[in-house]
Design a protein around this motif. Sequence first.
Motif, PDB file in Angstrom:
ATOM      1  N   LEU A  30       0.824  -1.213   0.000  1.00 24.55           N
ATOM      2  CA  LEU A  30       0.000   0.000   0.000  1.00 24.55           C
ATOM      3  C   LEU A  30       0.856   1.260   0.000  1.00 24.55           C
ATOM      4  N   ARG A  31       1.955   1.257   0.732  1.00 25.80           N
ATOM      5  CA  ARG A  31       2.840   2.421   0.714  1.00 25.80           C
ATOM      6  C   ARG A  31       3.493   2.606  -0.650  1.00 25.80           C
ATOM      7  N   ASP A  33       2.244   1.709  -3.522  1.00 23.25           N
ATOM      8  CA  ASP A  33       1.206   2.190  -4.424  1.00 23.25           C
ATOM      9  C   ASP A  33       0.965   3.684  -4.217  1.00 23.25           C
ATOM     10  N   ARG A  34       0.905   4.092  -2.959  1.00 23.00           N
ATOM     11  CA  ARG A  34       0.675   5.503  -2.654  1.00 23.00           C
ATOM     12  C   ARG A  34       1.814   6.355  -3.199  1.00 23.00           C
ATOM     13  N   THR A  35       3.051   5.900  -3.017  1.00 15.19           N
ATOM     14  CA  THR A  35       4.214   6.638  -3.505  1.00 15.19           C
ATOM     15  C   THR A  35       4.220   6.691  -5.028  1.00 15.19           C
ATOM     16  N   ARG A  37       1.650   6.543  -7.050  1.00 12.61           N
ATOM     17  CA  ARG A  37       0.608   7.473  -7.505  1.00 12.61           C
ATOM     18  C   ARG A  37       1.052   8.924  -7.337  1.00 12.61           C
ATOM     19  N   ARG A  38       1.716   9.221  -6.219  1.00  8.05           N
ATOM     20  CA  ARG A  38       2.183  10.590  -5.976  1.00  8.05           C
ATOM     21  C   ARG A  38       3.215  11.001  -7.032  1.00  8.05           C
TER      22      ARG A  38
END
Length: 63
Positions: A30-31, A33-35, A37-38
Amino acid sequence: MDDWWLNAVWSLTPTVLVGLFFWMVLRLILRADRTERRVYQEIEREERAKAGLPVAEEPRPGA
């Protein structure tokens, strides 16, 4: 009675370790994926600015 507690600990240890491993793997996914996307949003914002297109507004946290 001491054997009972020792058996209980040995019985729960594999379940707890597998649970912690699963939690850690999901957290890392999840981290990442978040990174990703950012970073993709930053690249897209830069490319839109280079092309002279309107830059999309940054999303609000939690939205």
